[in-house]
Every structure is written in structure tokens, then in C-alpha cells.
Design an enzyme around this catalytic site. Structure first.
Site, PDB file in Angstrom:
ATOM      1  N   ASN A  52      19.550 -26.580  54.576  1.00  0.00           N
ATOM      2  CA  ASN A  52      18.656 -25.743  53.767  1.00  0.00           C
ATOM      3  C   ASN A  52      19.340 -25.270  52.491  1.00  0.00           C
ATOM      4  O   ASN A  52      20.555 -25.186  52.422  1.00  0.00           O
ATOM      5  CB  ASN A  52      18.179 -24.536  54.590  1.00  0.00           C
ATOM      6  CG  ASN A  52      17.364 -24.980  55.796  1.00  0.00           C
ATOM      7  OD1 ASN A  52      16.905 -26.124  55.825  1.00  0.00           O
ATOM      8  ND2 ASN A  52      17.218 -24.118  56.778  1.00  0.00           N
ATOM      9  N   VAL A  53      18.505 -25.004  51.509  1.00  0.00           N
ATOM     10  CA  VAL A  53      19.022 -24.634  50.182  1.00  0.00           C
ATOM     11  C   VAL A  53      18.598 -23.208  49.816  1.00  0.00           C
ATOM     12  O   VAL A  53      18.839 -22.759  48.700  1.00  0.00           O
ATOM     13  CB  VAL A  53      18.517 -25.651  49.119  1.00  0.00           C
ATOM     14  CG1 VAL A  53      19.062 -27.044  49.411  1.00  0.00           C
ATOM     15  CG2 VAL A  53      16.989 -25.679  49.048  1.00  0.00           C
TER      16      VAL A  53
ATOM     17  N   HIS B  74      23.435 -29.594  51.483  1.00  0.00           N
ATOM     18  CA  HIS B  74      22.548 -30.045  50.399  1.00  0.00           C
ATOM     19  C   HIS B  74      22.527 -29.082  49.225  1.00  0.00           C
ATOM     20  O   HIS B  74      21.561 -29.043  48.469  1.00  0.00           O
ATOM     21  CB  HIS B  74      21.119 -30.235  50.949  1.00  0.00           C
ATOM     22  CG  HIS B  74      21.036 -31.310  51.979  1.00  0.00           C
ATOM     23  ND1 HIS B  74      20.002 -31.421  52.874  1.00  0.00           N
ATOM     24  CD2 HIS B  74      21.882 -32.332  52.273  1.00  0.00           C
ATOM     25  CE1 HIS B  74      20.207 -32.458  53.681  1.00  0.00           C
ATOM     26  NE2 HIS B  74      21.338 -33.028  53.333  1.00  0.00           N
TER      27      HIS B  74
ATOM     28  N   SER C  76      13.931 -32.266  61.324  1.00  0.00           N
ATOM     29  CA  SER C  76      13.286 -33.513  61.769  1.00  0.00           C
ATOM     30  C   SER C  76      14.362 -34.569  62.045  1.00  0.00           C
ATOM     31  O   SER C  76      14.101 -35.605  62.619  1.00  0.00           O
ATOM     32  CB  SER C  76      12.323 -34.017  60.674  1.00  0.00           C
ATOM     33  OG  SER C  76      13.088 -34.257  59.487  1.00  0.00           O
TER      34      SER C  76
ATOM     35  N   PRO D  70       9.645 -27.141  67.628  1.00  0.00           N
ATOM     36  CA  PRO D  70       8.371 -27.176  68.372  1.00  0.00           C
ATOM     37  C   PRO D  70       7.839 -28.608  68.525  1.00  0.00           C
ATOM     38  O   PRO D  70       7.115 -28.924  69.446  1.00  0.00           O
ATOM     39  CB  PRO D  70       7.417 -26.357  67.499  1.00  0.00           C
ATOM     40  CG  PRO D  70       8.243 -25.664  66.498  1.00  0.00           C
ATOM     41  CD  PRO D  70       9.545 -26.376  66.403  1.00  0.00           C
TER      42      PRO D  70
ATOM     43  N   CYS E   4      22.157 -26.699  28.109  1.00  0.00           N
ATOM     44  CA  CYS E   4      23.545 -26.222  28.177  1.00  0.00           C
ATOM     45  C   CYS E   4      24.001 -25.743  26.792  1.00  0.00           C
ATOM     46  O   CYS E   4      23.774 -26.431  25.783  1.00  0.00           O
ATOM     47  CB  CYS E   4      24.411 -27.388  28.655  1.00  0.00           C
ATOM     48  SG  CYS E   4      26.165 -27.080  28.589  1.00  0.00           S
TER      49      CYS E   4
HETATM   50  C1  BV8 Z   1      23.058 -39.983  50.345  1.00  0.00           C
HETATM   51  C2  BV8 Z   1      17.927 -30.727  48.652  1.00  0.00           C
HETATM   52  C3  BV8 Z   1      24.517 -41.697  49.667  1.00  0.00           C
HETATM   53  C4  BV8 Z   1      16.861 -30.966  47.637  1.00  0.00           C
HETATM   54  C5  BV8 Z   1      17.636 -32.469  50.322  1.00  0.00           C
HETATM   55  C6  BV8 Z   1      16.972 -45.401  54.335  1.00  0.00           C
HETATM   56  C7  BV8 Z   1      17.332 -45.119  55.641  1.00  0.00           C
HETATM   57  C8  BV8 Z   1      18.217 -44.085  55.931  1.00  0.00           C
HETATM   58  C9  BV8 Z   1      18.750 -43.302  54.911  1.00  0.00           C
HETATM   59  C10 BV8 Z   1      18.363 -43.582  53.629  1.00  0.00           C
HETATM   60  C11 BV8 Z   1      17.488 -44.609  53.327  1.00  0.00           C
HETATM   61  N1  BV8 Z   1      17.315 -44.617  51.985  1.00  0.00           N
HETATM   62  C12 BV8 Z   1      18.057 -43.647  51.429  1.00  0.00           C
HETATM   63  C13 BV8 Z   1      18.696 -43.017  52.420  1.00  0.00           C
HETATM   64  C14 BV8 Z   1      19.590 -41.879  52.279  1.00  0.00           C
HETATM   65  C15 BV8 Z   1      18.760 -40.608  52.098  1.00  0.00           C
HETATM   66  C16 BV8 Z   1      17.883 -40.346  53.305  1.00  0.00           C
HETATM   67  O1  BV8 Z   1      18.362 -39.951  54.342  1.00  0.00           O
HETATM   68  N2  BV8 Z   1      16.589 -40.589  53.157  1.00  0.00           N
HETATM   69  C17 BV8 Z   1      15.713 -40.389  54.290  1.00  0.00           C
HETATM   70  C18 BV8 Z   1      14.516 -39.555  53.848  1.00  0.00           C
HETATM   71  C19 BV8 Z   1      15.312 -41.746  54.815  1.00  0.00           C
HETATM   72  N3  BV8 Z   1      19.752 -39.570  51.989  1.00  0.00           N
HETATM   73  C20 BV8 Z   1      20.231 -39.260  50.795  1.00  0.00           C
HETATM   74  O2  BV8 Z   1      19.820 -39.727  49.750  1.00  0.00           O
HETATM   75  C21 BV8 Z   1      21.402 -38.306  50.794  1.00  0.00           C
HETATM   76  N4  BV8 Z   1      22.437 -38.867  49.972  1.00  0.00           N
HETATM   77  O3  BV8 Z   1      22.816 -40.550  51.370  1.00  0.00           O
HETATM   78  O4  BV8 Z   1      23.961 -40.426  49.403  1.00  0.00           O
HETATM   79  C22 BV8 Z   1      23.486 -42.665  49.180  1.00  0.00           C
HETATM   80  C23 BV8 Z   1      23.308 -42.794  47.832  1.00  0.00           C
HETATM   81  C24 BV8 Z   1      22.346 -43.714  47.379  1.00  0.00           C
HETATM   82  C25 BV8 Z   1      21.549 -44.451  48.279  1.00  0.00           C
HETATM   83  C26 BV8 Z   1      21.748 -44.276  49.667  1.00  0.00           C
HETATM   84  C27 BV8 Z   1      22.714 -43.374  50.108  1.00  0.00           C
HETATM   85  C28 BV8 Z   1      20.998 -36.972  50.209  1.00  0.00           C
HETATM   86  C29 BV8 Z   1      20.089 -36.253  51.177  1.00  0.00           C
HETATM   87  C30 BV8 Z   1      19.874 -34.819  50.671  1.00  0.00           C
HETATM   88  C31 BV8 Z   1      18.556 -34.728  49.993  1.00  0.00           C
HETATM   89  N5  BV8 Z   1      18.307 -33.316  49.611  1.00  0.00           N
HETATM   90  N6  BV8 Z   1      17.456 -31.209  49.935  1.00  0.00           N
HETATM   91  C32 BV8 Z   1      15.731 -30.007  47.781  1.00  0.00           C
HETATM   92  O5  BV8 Z   1      15.657 -29.277  48.797  1.00  0.00           O
HETATM   93  O6  BV8 Z   1      14.897 -29.997  46.867  1.00  0.00           O
HETATM   94  S1  BV8 Z   1      17.053 -32.960  51.818  1.00  0.00           S
HETATM   95  C33 BV8 Z   1      15.686 -32.030  52.165  1.00  0.00           C
HETATM   96  O7  BV8 Z   1      15.146 -32.654  53.285  1.00  0.00           O
HETATM   97  C34 BV8 Z   1      15.951 -30.578  52.557  1.00  0.00           C
HETATM   98  O8  BV8 Z   1      17.339 -30.291  52.582  1.00  0.00           O
HETATM   99  C35 BV8 Z   1      15.430 -30.467  53.954  1.00  0.00           C
HETATM  100  O9  BV8 Z   1      16.256 -29.727  54.753  1.00  0.00           O
HETATM  101  C36 BV8 Z   1      15.468 -31.890  54.371  1.00  0.00           C
HETATM  102  C37 BV8 Z   1      14.347 -32.225  55.303  1.00  0.00           C
HETATM  103  O10 BV8 Z   1      14.904 -32.263  56.453  1.00  0.00           O
HETATM  104  P1  BV8 Z   1      14.662 -31.041  57.461  1.00  0.00           P
HETATM  105  O11 BV8 Z   1      15.521 -29.903  57.042  1.00  0.00           O
HETATM  106  O12 BV8 Z   1      14.834 -31.609  58.791  1.00  0.00           O
HETATM  107  O13 BV8 Z   1      13.186 -30.558  57.200  1.00  0.00           O
HETATM  108  P2  BV8 Z   1      11.828 -31.307  57.591  1.00  0.00           P
HETATM  109  O14 BV8 Z   1      10.764 -30.686  56.776  1.00  0.00           O
HETATM  110  O15 BV8 Z   1      12.014 -32.795  57.546  1.00  0.00           O
HETATM  111  O16 BV8 Z   1      11.630 -30.925  59.147  1.00  0.00           O
HETATM  112  C38 BV8 Z   1      11.430 -29.556  59.510  1.00  0.00           C
HETATM  113  C39 BV8 Z   1      11.375 -29.540  61.004  1.00  0.00           C
HETATM  114  O17 BV8 Z   1      11.205 -28.199  61.388  1.00  0.00           O
HETATM  115  C40 BV8 Z   1      10.196 -30.320  61.572  1.00  0.00           C
HETATM  116  O18 BV8 Z   1      10.686 -31.240  62.532  1.00  0.00           O
HETATM  117  C41 BV8 Z   1       9.338 -29.249  62.251  1.00  0.00           C
HETATM  118  O19 BV8 Z   1       8.805 -29.700  63.465  1.00  0.00           O
HETATM  119  C42 BV8 Z   1      10.341 -28.166  62.509  1.00  0.00           C
HETATM  120  N7  BV8 Z   1       9.791 -26.815  62.561  1.00  0.00           N
HETATM  121  C43 BV8 Z   1       8.657 -26.346  62.005  1.00  0.00           C
HETATM  122  N8  BV8 Z   1       8.517 -25.026  62.308  1.00  0.00           N
HETATM  123  C44 BV8 Z   1       9.592 -24.688  63.066  1.00  0.00           C
HETATM  124  C45 BV8 Z   1      10.405 -25.815  63.230  1.00  0.00           C
HETATM  125  N9  BV8 Z   1      11.544 -25.799  63.934  1.00  0.00           N
HETATM  126  C46 BV8 Z   1      11.894 -24.626  64.511  1.00  0.00           C
HETATM  127  N10 BV8 Z   1      11.174 -23.491  64.393  1.00  0.00           N
HETATM  128  C47 BV8 Z   1      10.018 -23.492  63.694  1.00  0.00           C
HETATM  129  N11 BV8 Z   1       9.302 -22.357  63.587  1.00  0.00           N
HETATM  130 ZN    ZN Z   2      26.808 -29.158  29.318  1.00  0.00          ZN
END
Ligand code: BV8
Ligand code: ZN
Length: 244
Positions: free
Chosen positions: A100-101, A117, A186, A211, A144
Site C-alpha cells: 500500500n501507498v 511500492h 489479491s 473475504p 522541477c
Molecule cells: C516489476 C503503486 C520488473 C502505484 C502498485 C505478467 C505476469 C506476471 C507479472 C507481470 C506480468 N507483466 C508484468 C508483470 C509485472 C507486474 C505485475 O505483477 N503485473 C500484474 C498485474 C500481472 N509488476 C510490476 O510491474 C512491478 N515491477 O515487476 O518490475 C519488471 C519490469 C518490467 C516488466 C516486467 C517486470 C511493479 C508492481 C508495483 C505496481 N504498483 N502500486 C499506485 O498505487 O498507483 S501495485 C498496486 O496494485 C497497489 O500497490 C496495490 O496494492 C496493488 C494491488 O494489489 P493488492 O494490494 O492486492 O490490491 P487488490 O485491489 O488487487 O486486492 C485487494 C484485495 O483486498 C482483494 O483480494 C479483496 O478481496 C481484498 N479485500 C477487500 N476488502 C477487504 C479485503 N481484504 C481484507 N479485508 C477487507 N475488508
Molecule cells: Zn529535476
């Protein structure tokens, strides 16, 4: 709600590691990327949260982060955040790794926090990386004052590397964990989603608090399908009772 066996394991554990995702902030009113709000639902968050998205429309991406900042400035940590801060007092070797951010963990009192992140509060220049902190919302994307480059939020975008030190520390913690608990994620975003797998491979008991099912629930030893704001305080309460 909570298996006695899990409490038993927690009582015997020394190295307790938690990985949080956006779900932990949901009960504070910070919705995840899939905002029901019409304004942003027509944009793909993965595009907005990327350098390409930023370069193709810097003002739009800046507006999106301002929209999220305004929400974060108005919300407060929820009982789930506070319970995690309490776990830090119960376990000397407790660490919190977050995707989280929103910095709600720190506002709830957690101090041993590893941000994978980045965070949405700070900013830096896209070109010379000079850091910028603004006390209020700046509507037009600022430039900047040193090199004229566009200023961007200090988050890790899709396609960007995670902070090396943070990721290394998180992986070492995962390897050393007696128990590794994923909360509100997730587990679809890599490399963060590797951490529960590393922990499991090194012998940790793994727990998923969500959940809904996450992408890795079926790997986990315990699955608690409840909101984090309910189940985390319950776990802390049961631990404190036993530790009296
Ligand atoms: C990287 C900051 C090297 C920005 C974020 C293909 C396959 C696999 C991987 C990749 C692929 N193609 C590219 C990739 C790599 C990619 C990736 O993983 N993509 C995924 C989507 C397939 N990753 C990256 O790019 C990372 N860098 O790998 O660099 C590289 C370089 C180039 C090419 C390849 C690799 C960088 C990842 C970081 C991205 N930045 N955030 C911003 O916030 O604006 S990630 C962003 O997503 C947030 O941080 C957020 O946290 C995250 C989402 O994940 P979750 O936190 O899990 O949140 P989500 O909404 O998904 O789920 C919430 C859950 O909560 C749900 O399950 C829900 O059921 C549950 N919930 C709901 N209510 C509750 C609850 N749980 C408990 N209590 C409740 N009440
Ligand atoms: Zn600068």
C-alpha cells in the site's frame, strides 16, 4: 472464526511477518483500484500507474493521484491497521511489508514497515530525482525548479523495479518467518506476490486473510475469509488473553 491451532502456532512463533495489500485500507474508505466512482472506472489503473501512462498524459495521471490523495487525507486507519501496530508490540521480530501507498500503517503506529511500492504522499522529479514535498494539493502538475522536469508521485509504477533494499529485506524476512500472514491482497502483483511462496518454501506456516479468495489462497495453511478490520483485532485479543 479463528482456528485454535492458528493461535497456538502464533504463540509459539518468534518471527511473524505480515504482507498487506489494498484490502486492509478498504474499511478506512480507501477503495482499491476498482473504484466504483465513474470518473476513473473508464481508465485502466495499470495504465495510469505506469511511466507510459504518465508520459502520454502527465496531467491526467497527476489528477488521478490528487484524487486519491484527497481521499487519503480525509480517512483514518481502521481497527485492522491498529491491530497490526499492536502485533509489533507483542513480537520483537514482527515486521510489516506493505504494497500500500497510503501510509495508514504508519499513522496507526506501525514503525517496522517495509513499503514495496513507495508512497503517494512524497514526490520526486522524473528527470533529476530531486524530492518534493507539498503540504497542500497542487492542481497543475508542477515542474522541477532545478531542471524543469515533471514532478511525479513517489510510487512504484507497473513496469518499474521495486526499491532494491526494501525487496531484499522483504525476501529475507519471508525466508526467516515462522508464520507469514497475507492480509487484504489479491496476490496478483509481482514480485510482492512471490513473498508468501518464498515463506512457504522456507518452512513458514502461511495464512491468507481476505473475504475473497486470493490468487494464492490454495497454497495457504490457513484461510480466514473475513474482513481484516474484524479478524485482526480478534487475533490480537486472543493472543493477549493467552499471554496474560
Ligand atoms: C516489476 C503503486 C520488473 C502505484 C502498485 C505478467 C505476469 C506476471 C507479472 C507481470 C506480468 N507483466 C508484468 C508483470 C509485472 C507486474 C505485475 O505483477 N503485473 C500484474 C498485474 C500481472 N509488476 C510490476 O510491474 C512491478 N515491477 O515487476 O518490475 C519488471 C519490469 C518490467 C516488466 C516486467 C517486470 C511493479 C508492481 C508495483 C505496481 N504498483 N502500486 C499506485 O498505487 O498507483 S501495485 C498496486 O496494485 C497497489 O500497490 C496495490 O496494492 C496493488 C494491488 O494489489 P493488492 O494490494 O492486492 O490490491 P487488490 O485491489 O488487487 O486486492 C485487494 C484485495 O483486498 C482483494 O483480494 C479483496 O478481496 C481484498 N479485500 C477487500 N476488502 C477487504 C479485503 N481484504 C481484507 N479485508 C477487507 N475488508
Ligand atoms: Zn529535476
Amino acid at each position: 472464526m479463528i482456528d485454535d491451532k492458528l493461535i497456538e502456532i502464533l504463540l509459539k512463533s518468534k518471527n511473524v511477518t505480515v504482507l498487506t495489500g489494498a484490502g486492509v485500507s478498504q474499511e478506512s474508505g480507501v477503495s482499491t483500484f476498482r473504484d466504483p466512482d465513474g470518473l476513473w472506472s473508464k481508465f485502466n489503473p495499470q495504465e495510469l500507474a505506469s511511466m507510459d501512462g504518465f508520459l502520454s498524459n502527465p496531467q491526467l495521471v497527476w489528477d488521478w493521484y490528487n484524487y486519491r490523495r484527497k481521499i487519503i487525507y480525509q480517512v483514518n486507519p481502521n481497527p485492522g491497521h491498529y491491530a497490526l501496530a499492536e502485533l509489533e508490540n507483542i513480537y520483537p521480530n514482527f515486521y510489516l511489508i506493505t504494497q500500500n501507498v497510503d501510509r495508514l500503517h504508519q499513522r496507526a503506529g506501525s514503525s517496522r514497515v517495509i513499503e514495496l511500492h513507495g508512497n503517494i504522499i512524497d514526490n520526486y522529479c522524473k528527470d533529476c530525482t530531486k524530492e518534493f514535498h507539498f503540504d497542500e494539493i497542487i492542481e497543475n502538475i508542477p515542474k522541477c525548479d532545478v531542471c524543469g522536469g515533471l514532478i511525479r508521485p513517489a510510487v512504484v509504477w507497473f513496469g518499474e523495479m521495486l526499491p532494491k533494499e526494501a525487496l531484499k529485506q522483504a525476501e529475507i524476512l519471508a525466508m526467516k518467518s515462522d508464520i507469514f500472514i497475507s492480509v487484504g491482497s489479491s496476490l496478483e502483483v509481482y514480485p510482492a506476490a512471490n513473498l508468501p511462496l518464498i515463506a512457504k518454501n522456507y518452512g513458514a506456516v502461511t495464512v491468507d486473510i481476505n473475504p475473497n479468495k486470493s490468487a494464492l489462497s490454495y497454497y495457504m495453511d490457513f484461510i480466514l475469509q473475513y474482513p481484516s478490520g474484524i479478524v485482526l483485532p480478534k487475533i490480537v485479543e486472543l493472543l493477549k488473553e493467552k499471554l496474560k
